[in-house]
Design a protein around this motif. Structure first.
Motif, short mmCIF file in Angstrom:
data_model
loop_
_atom_site.label_atom_id
_atom_site.label_comp_id
_atom_site.label_asym_id
_atom_site.label_seq_id
_atom_site.Cartn_x
_atom_site.Cartn_y
_atom_site.Cartn_z
N GLU A 56 -43.26 -23.41 -23.83
CA GLU A 56 -44.30 -23.66 -24.83
C GLU A 56 -45.69 -23.58 -24.20
N VAL A 57 -45.83 -24.20 -23.04
CA VAL A 57 -47.12 -24.21 -22.35
C VAL A 57 -47.55 -22.79 -21.98
N ASP A 58 -46.65 -22.03 -21.40
CA ASP A 58 -47.00 -20.70 -20.93
C ASP A 58 -47.35 -19.77 -22.09
N THR A 59 -46.62 -19.89 -23.19
CA THR A 59 -46.94 -19.08 -24.37
C THR A 59 -48.33 -19.42 -24.88
N ALA A 60 -48.64 -20.72 -24.94
CA ALA A 60 -49.95 -21.16 -25.43
C ALA A 60 -51.07 -20.69 -24.51
N VAL A 61 -50.87 -20.85 -23.20
CA VAL A 61 -51.91 -20.46 -22.24
C VAL A 61 -52.11 -18.95 -22.25
N ASP A 72 -61.72 -20.54 -17.27
CA ASP A 72 -62.50 -20.91 -16.10
C ASP A 72 -62.26 -22.35 -15.65
N ILE A 73 -61.92 -23.21 -16.60
CA ILE A 73 -61.79 -24.64 -16.32
C ILE A 73 -60.49 -25.14 -16.93
N LEU A 74 -59.78 -25.94 -16.18
CA LEU A 74 -58.61 -26.64 -16.70
C LEU A 74 -58.81 -28.14 -16.48
N VAL A 114 -51.92 -21.61 -16.03
CA VAL A 114 -53.33 -21.22 -15.99
C VAL A 114 -53.65 -20.42 -14.74
N LEU A 115 -53.10 -20.84 -13.61
CA LEU A 115 -53.34 -20.09 -12.37
C LEU A 115 -52.81 -18.66 -12.49
N ILE A 127 -60.12 -26.85 -11.53
CA ILE A 127 -59.05 -27.68 -12.11
C ILE A 127 -59.40 -29.14 -11.86
N ILE A 128 -59.47 -29.92 -12.93
CA ILE A 128 -59.64 -31.36 -12.81
C ILE A 128 -58.36 -32.02 -13.30
#
Length: 263
Positions: A56-61, A72-74, A114-115, A127-128
């Protein structure tokens, strides 16, 4: 208002395009509409996903990065504490698994995606990871074994990832909030209003906006400067276990003296 929403609002005010990620579509829709109306000059999109589910995360990203042209920012802010004030041996295994999925797997999954979907190809980004002061010190409450270990894992992940990204211009930072007023800390002490009031007696906790402004401060530094870790806590929170519960009284006296011209 939670830290995630407050941070989104602070970044929108600063002019950043936003990708909002959460499981709650209702909240995402409402926030997206509000920010788009308030700040028509920026683009705000959202995706629903369980951060504990990598697919789910990878599809969304992936779809978000393509729509906005990159990330640029996570800001990894997902956090969950369940079962307090029960001691570890009395926790439900399902609660333990859910906390680990959200607090440990979640930040790793989102960062990994994201990376690979955006930052590494450009060798740039920030990344924060929003960890906690509880990641460094043992909390003074019962029922914190899992949450404390999760936050310690986030700290270790942040430090290791920073090293592994040598050779890029990707910064990896940790933001560590202390006591923040709201549902989260009420949950951690069992939704008992009297306990919650006693916990906050004598000092003023942070609010979500305080943490959001700290994140903006970290991001506003030039790219050759990294605020590697920033603790943002109520001034009365001298350490994780020591609270100066006369802080409000003394601070009120100081403010009164300042207004009366004694300084």
């Amino acid at each position: 208002m939670g830290i995630g929403e407050a941070t989104a609002r602070a970044l929108a005010k600063a002019g950043a395009n936003l990708i909002l990620l959460s499981r709650s579509e209702d909240k995402l829709t409402k926030l997206t509409d509000d920010l788009s109306k308030r700040y028509p000059q920026i683009k705000v999109i959202y995706r629903t996903a369980d951060v504990g589910n990598y697919d789910e995360v990878d599809t969304a990203v992936d779809s978000s990065a393509k729509e906005l042209g990159g990330i640029d920012i996570l800001i990894n802010n997902a956090g969950l504490a369940l079962g307090a004030p029960n001691a570890f041996h009395n926790l439900k295994i399902s609660d333990i698994q859910t906390m680990i999925s959200t607090n440990v797997n979640g930040p790793m999954y989102v960062a990994h995606s994201v990376l690979n979907r955006s930052m590494l190809s450009r060798k740039a980004g920030t990344i924060i990871n929003v960890t906690s002061v509880t990641g460094l010190e043992v909390p003074p409450f019962t029922g914190e074994a899992v949450y404390h270990s999760n936050k310690a894992a986030q700290e270790a992940f942040t430090n290791s990832l920073r090293n592994e990204l040598s050779g890029t211009n990707i910064r990896v930072l940790a933001l560590r909030p202390g006591v923040v007023a709201g549902h989260f800390h009420a949950q951690r002490i069992g939704h008992d209003q009297s306990q919650y009031d006693e916990f906050l007696e004598g000092y003023t906790p942070l609010i979500a906006n305080d943490v959001a402004e700290a994140a903006v401060y970290m991001l506003s530094q030039p790219l050759n400067v990294s605020i590697k870790a920033l603790d943002v806590v109520p001034s009365a929170q001298r350490s994780l276990t020591v609270f100066d519960r006369q802080w409000n009284e003394r601070n009120g006296q100081w403010v009164k003296a300042l207004h009366e011209g004694h300084f």
